[in-house]
Every structure is written in C-alpha cells, then in structure tokens.
Design a protein around this motif. Structure first.
Motif, short mmCIF file in Angstrom:
data_model
loop_
_atom_site.label_atom_id
_atom_site.label_comp_id
_atom_site.label_asym_id
_atom_site.label_seq_id
_atom_site.Cartn_x
_atom_site.Cartn_y
_atom_site.Cartn_z
N ALA A 118 0.60 -1.08 0.20
CA ALA A 118 -0.11 0.15 -0.21
C ALA A 118 0.82 1.05 -0.02
O ALA A 118 2.32 1.04 0.39
N TYR A 119 0.28 2.20 -1.19
CA TYR A 119 1.22 3.28 -0.83
C TYR A 119 0.26 4.12 -0.79
O TYR A 119 -0.71 4.60 -0.98
N GLN A 120 0.46 6.05 -0.34
CA GLN A 120 -0.10 6.76 -0.61
C GLN A 120 0.00 7.18 -2.13
O GLN A 120 1.29 7.03 -2.55
N ASN A 121 -0.91 7.60 -2.48
CA ASN A 121 -1.31 7.87 -4.07
C ASN A 121 -0.58 8.79 -4.78
O ASN A 121 -1.27 9.29 -6.23
N ALA A 122 -0.36 10.09 -4.36
CA ALA A 122 0.35 11.33 -4.41
C ALA A 122 1.79 11.07 -5.22
O ALA A 122 2.24 11.07 -4.59
N CYS A 123 1.92 11.35 -6.75
CA CYS A 123 2.71 11.18 -7.02
C CYS A 123 4.21 12.59 -6.55
O CYS A 123 4.20 13.48 -6.03
N THR A 124 5.37 11.51 -6.02
CA THR A 124 6.60 12.65 -5.33
C THR A 124 7.27 13.59 -6.29
O THR A 124 8.00 14.69 -5.95
N HIS A 125 6.24 13.44 -8.20
CA HIS A 125 6.59 14.89 -8.41
C HIS A 125 5.88 16.12 -8.01
O HIS A 125 6.78 17.12 -7.40
N LEU A 126 4.82 16.33 -8.56
CA LEU A 126 4.21 17.13 -8.49
C LEU A 126 2.74 16.74 -7.91
O LEU A 126 1.49 17.71 -7.72
#
Length: 178
Positions: free
Chosen positions: A110-118
């Motif tokens: 499971a991951y937070q699904n906000a891209c670490t770019h923007l």
C-alpha cells in the motif's frame, strides 16, 4: 526698532522671530542612529528566540524522535481482493488518498498515491504491473515504491499493513529514508 506682535492666526504656535519655530531642540532626536540599531537588534533577538520552539519541533520531527501515532484502519477483507487487484482508500486522514494492491497469495503493498513529483494521483496498471502517474509519465515499482521512469526522484510513501483475522489493516506510514 521694536517688533510687532503677530496676530493669533493659528499659523505659528508661539511667538518667535525666525522660520525655525517648529524645531524643538531639546526633543529633536528622540531616536538617533544608535537607538535605532539597538531597537532593530532587540527586535531581531526577540524574533529569533520566538522561533526556537518551532525549530525544536521541526528538528524532533526530522530526526525521527517523535513518532506520530497513526490510526488503525480496516481496509478490506482478504477474500474481497483478488490477486492483481487494487483498492483505493484514504489514509492516514480522509484527505490523503492511498492505494492497496494485492501482489500475491499473501503479499500486499500500500502506498500514498500522490506522485512525489507534483502530487498528481498515481494509478495501478494491472497489465504493466506498475504504478503510473499520468501527469508527467512517472512510473513506480510496485514492490518498493521507487521511481523507475519519469521525473519523480523519491519513492512513494509506503503504508504499513497487518493482516488480522482475515482482514487487511493500515497501521501507519513508513518514514521516508534517503
């Protein structure tokens, strides 16, 4: 020759015979250069001291000394999620979106699904078995959360999971390590 008294027309506050009637020499310089500098140094000192508590909190957080207690959240029943399926949920708060993926018989990620770019949303591509950010063509490895292509440089924040009595629970968010 004697000077005539001026009529009281409220232009000159007191009788005086020159044009410098408005300068009061005894109170002329209430704040000189030295006084101004003392005031500025004092104000800077007060500002610096007032930020110390916030700096201590930030240092504690960055050093990892203050582990935040995160809620335990039931995500799904093990039977409800097939291998290769994904489930979107909100964790650790209702405003933070996350993604649970079943990779194998007893393997879940499971991951937070906000891209670490923007911070664009990241989606699960079952066909390619990778996490995809459509905004700037960023791709992440599903097993580690590490970026494999595109502009993202940092991995997705991983959510800690536990399986208890046939249910999958989110228990915390792992700290980002460089």
């Amino acid at each position: 020759m004697e000077q005539e008294k001026q009529p009281k027309n409220h232009k000159i506050p007191f009788e005086e015979d020159n044009y410098t009637h408005n300068i009061r020499k005894e109170g002329e310089r209430k704040l000189d250069r030295r006084g101004f500098m003392k005031t500025m140094v004092g104000a800077a000192g007060v500002f610096a001291v007032s930020t110390l508590p916030w700096g201590a909190i930030a240092a504690k957080e960055l050093a990892g000394l203050g582990k935040k207690a995160q809620p335990k959240l039931k995500l799904a029943e093990v039977k409800a999620l097939g291998i290769g399926d994904a489930l979107e949920f909100a964790y650790p708060t209702e405003h933070e979106s996350a993604l649970l993926i079943r990779l194998g018989e007893s393997e879940y990620k499971a991951y937070q699904n906000a891209c670490t770019h923007l911070k664009c949303p990241v989606f699960w591509s079952k066909e390619k078995t990778e996490l995809v950010c459509p905004c700037h063509h960023g791709f992440f490895d599903v097993k580690t959360g590490a970026p494999t292509a595109g502009p993202p440089k940092r991995p997705l924040p991983e959510i800690e999971l536990t399986i208890e009595q046939g249910a999958i629970y989110a228990t915390g968010v792992k700290r980002y390590e460089t």
